[in-house]
Design an enzyme around this catalytic site. Structure first.
Site, PDB file in Angstrom:
ATOM      1  N   TYR A   1      55.632  -3.631  26.907  1.00  0.00           N
ATOM      2  CA  TYR A   1      54.427  -4.344  27.310  1.00  0.00           C
ATOM      3  C   TYR A   1      53.311  -4.257  26.267  1.00  0.00           C
ATOM      4  O   TYR A   1      52.340  -5.005  26.338  1.00  0.00           O
ATOM      5  CB  TYR A   1      53.908  -3.809  28.652  1.00  0.00           C
ATOM      6  CG  TYR A   1      54.824  -4.070  29.820  1.00  0.00           C
ATOM      7  CD1 TYR A   1      55.856  -4.994  29.745  1.00  0.00           C
ATOM      8  CD2 TYR A   1      54.666  -3.383  31.005  1.00  0.00           C
ATOM      9  CE1 TYR A   1      56.703  -5.232  30.815  1.00  0.00           C
ATOM     10  CE2 TYR A   1      55.500  -3.608  32.090  1.00  0.00           C
ATOM     11  CZ  TYR A   1      56.518  -4.532  31.984  1.00  0.00           C
ATOM     12  OH  TYR A   1      57.359  -4.760  33.056  1.00  0.00           O
TER      13      TYR A   1
ATOM     14  N   LYS B   1      68.405   3.210  28.728  1.00  0.00           N
ATOM     15  CA  LYS B   1      69.639   2.525  28.357  1.00  0.00           C
ATOM     16  C   LYS B   1      70.059   3.031  26.983  1.00  0.00           C
ATOM     17  O   LYS B   1      70.118   2.294  25.998  1.00  0.00           O
ATOM     18  CB  LYS B   1      69.426   1.009  28.352  1.00  0.00           C
ATOM     19  CG  LYS B   1      69.319   0.394  29.737  1.00  0.00           C
ATOM     20  CD  LYS B   1      70.647   0.408  30.483  1.00  0.00           C
ATOM     21  CE  LYS B   1      71.608  -0.603  29.889  1.00  0.00           C
ATOM     22  NZ  LYS B   1      72.926  -0.584  30.607  1.00  0.00           N
TER      23      LYS B   1
ATOM     24  N   ASP C   1      70.241   0.728  34.886  1.00  0.00           N
ATOM     25  CA  ASP C   1      70.927  -0.200  35.786  1.00  0.00           C
ATOM     26  C   ASP C   1      71.715   0.553  36.857  1.00  0.00           C
ATOM     27  O   ASP C   1      71.765   0.144  38.020  1.00  0.00           O
ATOM     28  CB  ASP C   1      71.822  -1.164  35.009  1.00  0.00           C
ATOM     29  CG  ASP C   1      72.746  -0.476  34.021  1.00  0.00           C
ATOM     30  OD1 ASP C   1      72.592   0.731  33.757  1.00  0.00           O
ATOM     31  OD2 ASP C   1      73.638  -1.158  33.480  1.00  0.00           O
TER      32      ASP C   1
ATOM     33  N   ASP D   1      58.688  -0.165  35.966  1.00  0.00           N
ATOM     34  CA  ASP D   1      58.166  -1.305  36.702  1.00  0.00           C
ATOM     35  C   ASP D   1      59.228  -1.841  37.663  1.00  0.00           C
ATOM     36  O   ASP D   1      58.985  -2.054  38.860  1.00  0.00           O
ATOM     37  CB  ASP D   1      57.757  -2.390  35.706  1.00  0.00           C
ATOM     38  CG  ASP D   1      56.883  -3.469  36.324  1.00  0.00           C
ATOM     39  OD1 ASP D   1      56.683  -3.458  37.549  1.00  0.00           O
ATOM     40  OD2 ASP D   1      56.401  -4.333  35.574  1.00  0.00           O
TER      41      ASP D   1
ATOM     42  N   ASP E   1      59.443  -1.069  42.023  1.00  0.00           N
ATOM     43  CA  ASP E   1      59.413  -2.152  43.006  1.00  0.00           C
ATOM     44  C   ASP E   1      60.671  -2.149  43.871  1.00  0.00           C
ATOM     45  O   ASP E   1      60.618  -2.435  45.074  1.00  0.00           O
ATOM     46  CB  ASP E   1      59.272  -3.507  42.297  1.00  0.00           C
ATOM     47  CG  ASP E   1      57.824  -3.840  41.980  1.00  0.00           C
ATOM     48  OD1 ASP E   1      56.974  -2.947  42.118  1.00  0.00           O
ATOM     49  OD2 ASP E   1      57.543  -4.983  41.593  1.00  0.00           O
TER      50      ASP E   1
END
Length: 370
Positions: A142, A193, A226, A250, A254
């Site tokens: 970001y 990852k 993941d 993020d 959620d």
């Protein structure tokens, strides 16, 4: 305790509505608990854009730096969707995080007993769920450079965002996660990852080094992001503290929020480093966003904003008893059967923002009298 400086930034959408209910609790704290604040209200997001031309004007940044804590509502909405990227309301919160050095975002995902059936997962999977996600919030994709949209030699548009982390950025947020775990169930799951990303490889290495050198008593496991998403949907109670980068944090926070039944129930805190003076910049906000589809209708759930204020009392001022009072009052109201639309269940009484806020105040009064 008096004259603690509190900056309130209601923002856009349902932000002003839910913040109005919290302001009633702030006033109640001053009148009934001798916990008073010097409250200043400022502009951020679309409201700030309309008034000043900036989603986070310099005056808001200056007030935030002076404040002992910032209570944030929400930003954004369709009114500003077509603005250039550098004028988006959402840049308001990003600037505050960067200017105040708010690098550690704490997002609890807790399933309260009265809301077990509101989750999309089976009750036995989520009953008693209590996860804390620690998301790095001033680095990563970001904020990394280069970024932007350009046209290549073939005349095609190319979008670029850069995932970049320094060793120290990773280490400092890892320390927050490990320290939190010591106060909870003593386990950190670090997500990345590392199998396909160089930044992920560094993330895993640095977290392991911090663990070995400073927190060997805390259980540490590494998990690909993941896989962590899949595990959250199948066996969420295996997690205690989840540590993640800005992007993965993020997404995972959620997802964890969805397990609880509603984004309208979940608070968050974003913390900076402890300064030599002992002061620590901190911003507290619900994670539900501005919800423009219901803004102005008086139906939004104020609980997440209330619980964000509870986190503020705990983390910025050490007021554990007052924080627990608010949390208990919210749970009592839910146990009594009141529901806003986002958490409505069969057999419960549907109410709006103001009625839910009033009910929480009444429960605070009862609990405080005990």
């Amino acid at each position: 305790m008096s004259n603690k400086k509190l900056l309130v930034l209601p923002g856009d959408g349902i932000g002003p509505e839910v913040m109005a209910e919290v302001r009633r609790v702030v006033d109640w704290m001053g009148a009934r608990r001798a916990v008073s604040f010097a409250v200043q209200e400022g502009l951020v997001g679309g409201a700030a854009l309309d008034a000043t031309g900036s989603p986070c004007p310099d005056s808001t940044v200056a007030a935030a730096k002076e404040a002992d804590a910032v209570l944030f509502g929400s930003v954004g909405g369709p009114k500003w969707d077509k603005l250039p990227f550098d004028q988006r309301p959402e840049l308001g919160i990003l600037r505050l995080r960067k200017e105040l050095g708010l690098f550690a975002n704490l997002r609890p995902a807790v399933v309260l007993d009265p809301l077990v059936d509101a989750s999309s997962l089976k009750p036995d999977v989520v009953r008693g769920l209590d996860i804390m996600i620690v998301r790095e919030s001033t680095g990563g994709i970001y904020f990394g450079e280069p970024r932007g949209v350009s046209v290549n030699a073939a005349g095609q548009r190319v979008g670029v965002d850069t995932e970049v982390y320094s060793e120290e950025e990773i280490a400092r947020v890892a320390r927050v996660a490990f320290d939190l775990a010591r106060k909870r169930r003593n386990k950190v799951t670090s997500t990345e990852k590392a199998n396909v990303m160089q930044s992920g490889r560094l993330w895993r290495a640095v977290v392991s080094e911090v663990h070995a050198a400073e927190f060997p008593d805390v259980e540490l496991e590494h998990m690909y992001a993941d896989n962590a998403a899949m595990q959250l949907c199948s066996r969420p109670k295996q997690f205690d503290v989840i540590l993640a980068s800005n992007l993965f944090g993020d997404v995972l926070s959620d997802l964890a929020a969805a397990l609880t039944g509603s984004l309208g129930m979940l608070p968050s805190a974003t913390l900076g480093a402890v300064q030599p003076s002992g002061k620590r910049h901190a911003l507290y906000e619900p994670i539900h966003g501005s919800a423009p589809d219901i803004a102005g209708k008086g139906v939004a759930n104020p609980s997440a904003q209330m619980l964000s204020f509870a986190m503020l009392l705990r983390w910025s001022f050490g007021l554990e008893e007052e924080a627990r009072l608010i949390e208990a009052a919210v749970e009592k109201v839910l146990a009594g059967g009141l529901r806003t639309a986002d958490i409505m269940q069969a057999g419960m009484a549907r109410v709006g923002t103001a009625v839910m806020g009033e009910a929480i105040l009444r429960e605070l009064e009862k609990l405080s009298a005990n």
